[in-house]
Design an enzyme around this catalytic site. Structure first.
Site, PDB file in Angstrom:
ATOM      1  NE  ARG A 104      25.826  27.433  28.923  1.00  0.00           N
ATOM      2  CZ  ARG A 104      26.025  27.757  30.189  1.00  0.00           C
ATOM      3  NH1 ARG A 104      25.986  29.035  30.567  1.00  0.00           N
ATOM      4  NH2 ARG A 104      26.272  26.826  31.088  1.00  0.00           N
ATOM      5  CE  LYS A 161      28.006  30.370  37.536  1.00  0.00           C
ATOM      6  NZ  LYS A 161      27.038  29.825  36.581  1.00  0.00           N
ATOM      7  N   GLY A 209      29.510  26.670  30.779  1.00  0.00           N
ATOM      8  CA  GLY A 209      29.705  27.752  29.817  1.00  0.00           C
ATOM      9  C   GLY A 209      31.187  28.067  29.610  1.00  0.00           C
ATOM     10  N   GLY A 231      26.708  23.587  36.502  1.00  0.00           N
ATOM     11  CA  GLY A 231      26.065  23.205  37.758  1.00  0.00           C
ATOM     12  C   GLY A 231      25.000  22.137  37.552  1.00  0.00           C
TER      13      GLY A 231
HETATM   14  N1  LIG Z   1      42.145  30.577  40.459  1.00  0.00           N
HETATM   15  C1  LIG Z   1      41.160  31.299  39.919  1.00  0.00           C
HETATM   16  N2  LIG Z   1      40.996  32.589  40.278  1.00  0.00           N
HETATM   17  C2  LIG Z   1      40.003  33.335  39.741  1.00  0.00           C
HETATM   18  N3  LIG Z   1      39.116  32.885  38.827  1.00  0.00           N
HETATM   19  C3  LIG Z   1      39.247  31.600  38.441  1.00  0.00           C
HETATM   20  C4  LIG Z   1      40.265  30.756  38.955  1.00  0.00           C
HETATM   21  N4  LIG Z   1      40.126  29.540  38.373  1.00  0.00           N
HETATM   22  C5  LIG Z   1      39.071  29.625  37.535  1.00  0.00           C
HETATM   23  N5  LIG Z   1      38.540  30.852  37.573  1.00  0.00           N
HETATM   24  C6  LIG Z   1      37.391  31.384  36.788  1.00  0.00           C
HETATM   25  O1  LIG Z   1      36.309  30.477  36.836  1.00  0.00           O
HETATM   26  C7  LIG Z   1      35.401  30.874  35.815  1.00  0.00           C
HETATM   27  C8  LIG Z   1      34.576  29.699  35.369  1.00  0.00           C
HETATM   28  O2  LIG Z   1      33.912  29.122  36.471  1.00  0.00           O
HETATM   29  P1  LIG Z   1      32.423  28.551  36.418  1.00  0.00           P
HETATM   30  O3  LIG Z   1      32.202  27.842  37.707  1.00  0.00           O
HETATM   31  O4  LIG Z   1      31.462  29.626  36.045  1.00  0.00           O
HETATM   32  O5  LIG Z   1      32.526  27.458  35.244  1.00  0.00           O
HETATM   33  P2  LIG Z   1      31.546  27.132  34.054  1.00  0.00           P
HETATM   34  O6  LIG Z   1      32.201  26.130  33.195  1.00  0.00           O
HETATM   35  O7  LIG Z   1      31.099  28.402  33.373  1.00  0.00           O
HETATM   36  O8  LIG Z   1      30.307  26.461  34.792  1.00  0.00           O
HETATM   37  P3  LIG Z   1      28.773  27.005  34.802  1.00  0.00           P
HETATM   38  O9  LIG Z   1      28.243  26.687  33.450  1.00  0.00           O
HETATM   39  O10 LIG Z   1      28.147  26.265  35.932  1.00  0.00           O
HETATM   40  O11 LIG Z   1      28.845  28.482  35.053  1.00  0.00           O
HETATM   41  C9  LIG Z   1      36.260  31.480  34.723  1.00  0.00           C
HETATM   42  O12 LIG Z   1      35.796  32.790  34.447  1.00  0.00           O
HETATM   43  C10 LIG Z   1      37.673  31.499  35.314  1.00  0.00           C
HETATM   44  O13 LIG Z   1      38.378  32.698  35.070  1.00  0.00           O
HETATM   45  O1  LIG Z   2      25.925  29.049  33.601  1.00  0.00           O
HETATM   46  C1  LIG Z   2      25.170  28.206  34.133  1.00  0.00           C
HETATM   47  O2  LIG Z   2      25.597  27.171  34.681  1.00  0.00           O
HETATM   48  C2  LIG Z   2      23.675  28.402  34.033  1.00  0.00           C
HETATM   49  O3  LIG Z   2      23.361  29.421  33.137  1.00  0.00           O
HETATM   50  C3  LIG Z   2      23.074  28.659  35.400  1.00  0.00           C
HETATM   51  O4  LIG Z   2      23.565  29.872  35.929  1.00  0.00           O
HETATM   52  P1  LIG Z   2      23.476  30.128  37.521  1.00  0.00           P
HETATM   53  O5  LIG Z   2      24.512  29.228  38.154  1.00  0.00           O
HETATM   54  O6  LIG Z   2      23.756  31.583  37.710  1.00  0.00           O
HETATM   55  O7  LIG Z   2      22.079  29.735  37.948  1.00  0.00           O
END
Ligand SMILES: Nc1ncnc2c1ncn2[C@@H]1O[C@H](COP(=O)(O)OP(=O)(O)OP(=O)(O)O)[C@@H](O)[C@H]1O
Ligand SMILES: O=C(O)[C@H](O)COP(=O)(O)O
Length: 396
Positions: free
Chosen positions: A37, A198, A353, A376
């Site tokens: 990022r 999330k 991310g 998201g």
């Molecule tokens: N079964 C699980 N138990 C606990 N944590 C989990 C599990 N599966 C995935 N994760 C956690 O999910 C996190 C990533 O989820 P997240 O939804 O933030 O994805 P992202 O790619 O960062 O999307 P965004 O950019 O929207 O935040 C990681 O830190 C990972 O450890």
């Molecule tokens: O990690 C993301 O997807 C963006 O930075 C938005 O974060 P948020 O889901 O906490 O609004």
């Protein structure tokens, strides 16, 4: 991009340019563990600095509750940025108010300054006029380079675009162009993979996503909520038990979309790297265990689906990939997807991310068709939703 004014349209010399970036980067042991990022916003920062503008960066970090805290400070991110930006990046531990005004006033043309986490102020997420006014007083023009935060109608992502002359940054332009090119008319079948942590903010999206894709593969913490909705005991797993009704409705209204859930899992009693683990069918998770990854049967089933899909869109890892060996499911599926992409039989678009961090860790990032910084926001864009941060940039 003719709908938007871009940096090419902006007169930047001597201007105070408020630039919204997404620095919500993965951290491990207090250090930035994936710099994607940061790297993606460098072209915008350099362009403005080289044109003699003063670059004032606005960003959020994490989801702080009610005011400043050290864990969610952007200080460590500012330190990590210096290597990438090629300019010194100053940091002021204030977002608005006298200290922020003083730091901006002291800037020379070409300087780069990062202000503290916008979410330390409740006016940010509430998109409050008073907070927008305080931010707007720090700049002459506004640039939004945070596509990955554009699904939030917050002061720094949406409000400022209504208050100041507004421009799309280079990364915002590139994301919209690349996603449109790859996914405007996707080859079918389209499979979406949604995992990660999330759950509460992304679960609702799945109700619309099932109308857009042919196959929905659910993993990570998201899958645990669906397994619980099916009456399975998920033990101490990350799970939103109060959202099981929503999960049940999604399953009931999936229509022609095939929904795929894990059939087995790697479980452990502790959330830590190297924790003693075992593989179980999803019906056999003990009350004191948590699901930390998908198991081998699930990996095989998912890689078989990739063979018959033509396009995949992926947000959210299959497991707690930061803790080895719970990266196995994500890595194995990512490697299979990369191979199919290389052979020309699959278009692979992934975003988020942590998702991008996991794919970098699996060594496949360069082999995917496109990696978005957005998680998201990417899912909402896929659903066809209007993203407030993008909408506010449109020329009026
Ligand atoms: N079964 C699980 N138990 C606990 N944590 C989990 C599990 N599966 C995935 N994760 C956690 O999910 C996190 C990533 O989820 P997240 O939804 O933030 O994805 P992202 O790619 O960062 O999307 P965004 O950019 O929207 O935040 C990681 O830190 C990972 O450890
Ligand atoms: O990690 C993301 O997807 C963006 O930075 C938005 O974060 P948020 O889901 O906490 O609004």
């Amino acid at each position: 991009m003719s709908d938007f004014s871009t940096l090419d349209d902006a007169d930047l010399a001597g201007k105070r340019v408020l630039v919204r970036v997404d620095l919500n980067v993965p951290m491990e042991n207090g250090r930035v563990s994936d710099t994607t990022r940061i790297e993606r916003v460098v072209p915008t920062i350099r362009h403005i600095a080289d044109a003699g503008g003063k670059v004032i960066l606005l960003a959020h970090f994490g989801r702080p509750k009610g005011g400043p805290d050290e864990i969610n400070s952007l200080r460590r991110v500012a330190e990590a940025m210096i290597d990438h930006v090629g300019h010194h990046v100053s940091f002021v531990p204030h977002t608005i108010g006298e200290p922020a005004v003083a730091a901006v006033t002291a800037m020379k043309n070409g300087d780069v300054l990062l202000l503290e986490n916008t979410r330390f102020h409740k006016g940010e997420e509430k998109n409050e006029d008073a907070f927008i006014d305080e931010l707007a007083a720090l700049g002459d023009i506004y640039v939004n380079d945070a596509f990955s935060a554009a699904h939030r109608a917050h002061a720094s992502t949406e409000g400022l675009a209504r208050r100041l002359p507004a421009y799309a940054g280079r990364s915002m332009q590139a994301e919209l162009d690349a996603l449109t090119r790859a996914l405007e008319k996707p080859e079918r079948p389209v499979a979406a993979i949604v995992g990660g942590a999330k759950v509460s903010t992304k679960l609702d999206l799945l109700g619309n996503l099932v109308k857009k894709v042919d196959i929905l593969i659910i993993g990570g913490g998201m899958a645990n909520t669906f397994l619980a909705a099916q009456g399975k005991d998920v033990g101490k797993s990350l799970c939103e038990h109060d959202l099981t009704d929503t999960a049940r409705q999604i399953l009931a209204n999936a229509g022609k979309c095939e929904i795929v859930l894990p059939v087995d899992a790697t479980v452990a009693k502790e959330f830590k790297a190297g924790a003693a683990s075992r593989v179980v069918d999803v019906d056999n998770v003990a009350p004191d265990e948590m699901i930390l990854d998908i198991g081998p049967k699930s990996i095989d089933a998912i890689t078989a689906i990739l063979q018959r899909a033509k396009t995949i869109v992926w947000n959210g890892p299959f497991g707690a990939f930061e803790l080895k060996p719970f990266d196995t499911g994500t890595t194995r599926v990512a490697q299979a997807a990369a191979k199919l992409t290389e052979s020309g039989s699959l278009v692979t678009v992934a975003g988020g991310g942590d998702t991008v961090s996991a794919l970098n860790g699996a060594g496949v990032a360069d082999h995917f068709t496109y990696l978005s910084t957005a998680g998201g926001a990417f899912l909402e864009w896929l659903e066809g939703k209007v993203l407030p941060g993008v909408e506010a940039l449109r020329r009026r």
